[in-house]
Design a protein around this motif. Structure first.
Motif, PDB file in Angstrom:
ATOM      1  N   ASP A  75     -19.461  19.985 -29.224  1.00 41.59           N
ATOM      2  CA  ASP A  75     -20.275  19.363 -28.183  1.00 41.59           C
ATOM      3  C   ASP A  75     -19.982  19.590 -26.905  1.00 41.59           C
ATOM      4  N   ASP A  76     -19.184  20.520 -26.698  1.00 39.75           N
ATOM      5  CA  ASP A  76     -18.671  20.920 -25.213  1.00 39.75           C
ATOM      6  C   ASP A  76     -18.963  22.281 -24.852  1.00 39.75           C
ATOM      7  N   PRO A  77     -20.437  22.684 -24.620  1.00 35.81           N
ATOM      8  CA  PRO A  77     -20.957  23.859 -24.189  1.00 35.81           C
ATOM      9  C   PRO A  77     -20.430  24.624 -23.011  1.00 35.81           C
ATOM     10  N   HIS A  78     -20.092  23.566 -22.259  1.00 39.01           N
ATOM     11  CA  HIS A  78     -19.665  24.288 -20.890  1.00 39.01           C
ATOM     12  C   HIS A  78     -18.136  25.006 -21.108  1.00 39.01           C
ATOM     13  N   ARG A  79     -17.407  24.061 -21.718  1.00 34.19           N
ATOM     14  CA  ARG A  79     -16.035  24.747 -21.913  1.00 34.19           C
ATOM     15  C   ARG A  79     -16.162  25.937 -22.596  1.00 34.19           C
ATOM     16  N   ARG A  80     -16.933  25.760 -23.680  1.00 36.16           N
ATOM     17  CA  ARG A  80     -17.075  26.983 -24.655  1.00 36.16           C
ATOM     18  C   ARG A  80     -17.576  28.203 -23.863  1.00 36.16           C
ATOM     19  N   HIS A  81     -18.549  28.028 -22.855  1.00 37.94           N
ATOM     20  CA  HIS A  81     -19.137  29.262 -21.936  1.00 37.94           C
ATOM     21  C   HIS A  81     -17.715  29.851 -21.289  1.00 37.94           C
ATOM     22  N   GLN A  82     -16.911  28.819 -20.591  1.00 41.23           N
ATOM     23  CA  GLN A  82     -15.931  29.165 -19.769  1.00 41.23           C
ATOM     24  C   GLN A  82     -15.109  30.305 -20.636  1.00 41.23           C
ATOM     25  N   TYR A  83     -14.615  29.604 -21.905  1.00 41.37           N
ATOM     26  CA  TYR A  83     -13.753  30.465 -22.739  1.00 41.37           C
ATOM     27  C   TYR A  83     -14.262  31.686 -23.076  1.00 41.37           C
ATOM     28  N   ALA A  84     -15.779  31.992 -23.201  1.00 35.83           N
ATOM     29  CA  ALA A  84     -16.454  33.129 -23.559  1.00 35.83           C
ATOM     30  C   ALA A  84     -16.243  34.087 -22.686  1.00 35.83           C
ATOM     31  N   GLU A  85     -16.419  33.731 -21.260  1.00 35.45           N
ATOM     32  CA  GLU A  85     -16.349  34.354 -20.111  1.00 35.45           C
ATOM     33  C   GLU A  85     -15.077  35.123 -19.879  1.00 35.45           C
ATOM     34  N   ARG A  86     -14.014  34.208 -20.056  1.00 37.95           N
ATOM     35  CA  ARG A  86     -12.611  34.713 -19.981  1.00 37.95           C
ATOM     36  C   ARG A  86     -12.265  35.839 -21.052  1.00 37.95           C
ATOM     37  N   LEU A  87     -12.868  35.597 -21.992  1.00 34.85           N
ATOM     38  CA  LEU A  87     -12.749  36.546 -23.154  1.00 34.85           C
ATOM     39  C   LEU A  87     -13.400  38.099 -22.758  1.00 34.85           C
ATOM     40  N   GLN A  88     -14.657  37.759 -22.336  1.00 33.51           N
ATOM     41  CA  GLN A  88     -15.273  39.020 -21.760  1.00 33.51           C
ATOM     42  C   GLN A  88     -14.402  39.736 -20.697  1.00 33.51           C
ATOM     43  N   SER A  89     -14.093  39.029 -19.858  1.00 34.78           N
ATOM     44  CA  SER A  89     -13.180  39.421 -18.670  1.00 34.78           C
ATOM     45  C   SER A  89     -11.911  40.100 -19.138  1.00 34.78           C
ATOM     46  N   GLU A  90     -11.172  39.719 -20.154  1.00 35.62           N
ATOM     47  CA  GLU A  90     -10.088  40.317 -20.491  1.00 35.62           C
ATOM     48  C   GLU A  90     -10.424  41.505 -21.576  1.00 35.62           C
ATOM     49  N   SER A  91     -11.653  41.435 -22.234  1.00 37.25           N
ATOM     50  CA  SER A  91     -11.937  42.799 -22.959  1.00 37.25           C
ATOM     51  C   SER A  91     -12.336  43.749 -21.986  1.00 37.25           C
ATOM     52  N   ARG A  92     -12.908  43.504 -20.930  1.00 37.97           N
ATOM     53  CA  ARG A  92     -12.896  44.779 -20.092  1.00 37.97           C
ATOM     54  C   ARG A  92     -11.690  45.139 -19.359  1.00 37.97           C
ATOM     55  N   ARG A  93     -10.774  44.443 -19.137  1.00 41.34           N
ATOM     56  CA  ARG A  93      -9.248  44.710 -18.706  1.00 41.34           C
ATOM     57  C   ARG A  93      -8.794  45.700 -19.528  1.00 41.34           C
ATOM     58  N   LEU A  94      -8.873  45.145 -20.906  1.00 41.64           N
ATOM     59  CA  LEU A  94      -8.462  45.889 -22.031  1.00 41.64           C
ATOM     60  C   LEU A  94      -8.870  47.078 -22.271  1.00 41.64           C
ATOM     61  N   SER A  95     -10.088  47.384 -21.988  1.00 44.53           N
ATOM     62  CA  SER A  95     -10.898  48.613 -21.934  1.00 44.53           C
ATOM     63  C   SER A  95     -10.349  49.377 -21.031  1.00 44.53           C
ATOM     64  N   ARG A  96     -10.256  49.176 -19.775  1.00 42.35           N
ATOM     65  CA  ARG A  96      -9.789  49.999 -18.779  1.00 42.35           C
ATOM     66  C   ARG A  96      -8.324  50.444 -18.891  1.00 42.35           C
ATOM     67  N   LEU A  97      -7.572  49.668 -19.536  1.00 44.81           N
ATOM     68  CA  LEU A  97      -6.037  50.141 -19.986  1.00 44.81           C
ATOM     69  C   LEU A  97      -6.197  51.226 -20.899  1.00 44.81           C
TER      70      LEU A  97
END
Length: 214
Positions: A75-97
């Protein structure tokens, strides 16, 4: 009957001289090749060490936020969304590496060809900005664009490869100028006298110039 040995001795000396010169040339070539190979090997080892270190950050973030998502309340969709955005950001960073590693592994490979096409400086700068906007924000940096080319001016280059290089330079600027008083990072495109384009990535502490690459 006396001249024959003198002629034979002179011929032998010439043969030995040629043999010594050939041997010396061969040794010089082998030494140069060995030194060059050792230098390349050392650079590759340093690169692998640096990449391994860089990979730890996104992988650690993946592990951390994956565990947080798994353990958090439903029941914490806001924090879930924040975590998902961080995972997406790190995924793009990993892809660049990974892309940087692949590009570096092909340096010097005669079979690798750039895919040139007609594009504009604006297209390259916009693509680099899109790729690195979140990273600059996360690092507390302000990305400033300066396009000094004329409107409608085009160049022939591998735009995707150039953007990849710029993303790497911007990543370094975010990382190594973290303590700079001025948070600005300039991404600048300027026409050169050779009919090409100079692209600069500049921060307050250092200036990296990519020239004659386009």
């Amino acid at each position: 009957s006396v001249a024959a040995p003198a002629t034979l001795t002179s011929s032998l000396r010439n043969t030995l001289a040629v043999a010594w010169l050939t041997t010396l040339f061969g040794l010089t070539a082998v030494t140069y090749g060995t030194i060059k190979y050792v230098n390349i090997t050392q650079r590759r080892m340093h690169f692998v060490t640096a990449v391994t270190h860089e990979l730890r950050t996104p992988l650690t973030s993946f592990q951390l936020y994956s565990d947080l998502l798994a353990d958090m309340k439903a029941d914490d969709p806001h924090r879930r969304h924040q975590y998902a955005e961080r995972l997406q950001s790190e995924s793009r960073r990993l892809s660049r590496l990974v892309e940087n590693v692949l590009a570096y592994s092909h340096i010097g490979d005669a079979g690798v060809r750039l895919h040139g096409r007609t594009c504009s400086a604006s297209e390259i700068l916009d693509s680099a900005t899109t790729a690195m906007a979140e990273r600059c924000i996360a690092a507390g940096k302000k990305l400033v664009l300066e396009n000094k080319t004329n409107a409608g001016e085009s160049i022939e280059t591998d735009a995707e490869f150039v953007v990849q290089i710029l993303a790497n330079l911007l990543e370094n600027a975010c990382k190594y100028s973290a303590d700079a008083a001025d948070p600005s990072i300039w991404l600048r495109a300027t026409p050169n006298d050779a009919g090409g384009l100079d692209i600069e990535v500049e921060d307050i502490d250092r200036k990296e110039l990519l020239e004659s690459a386009i």
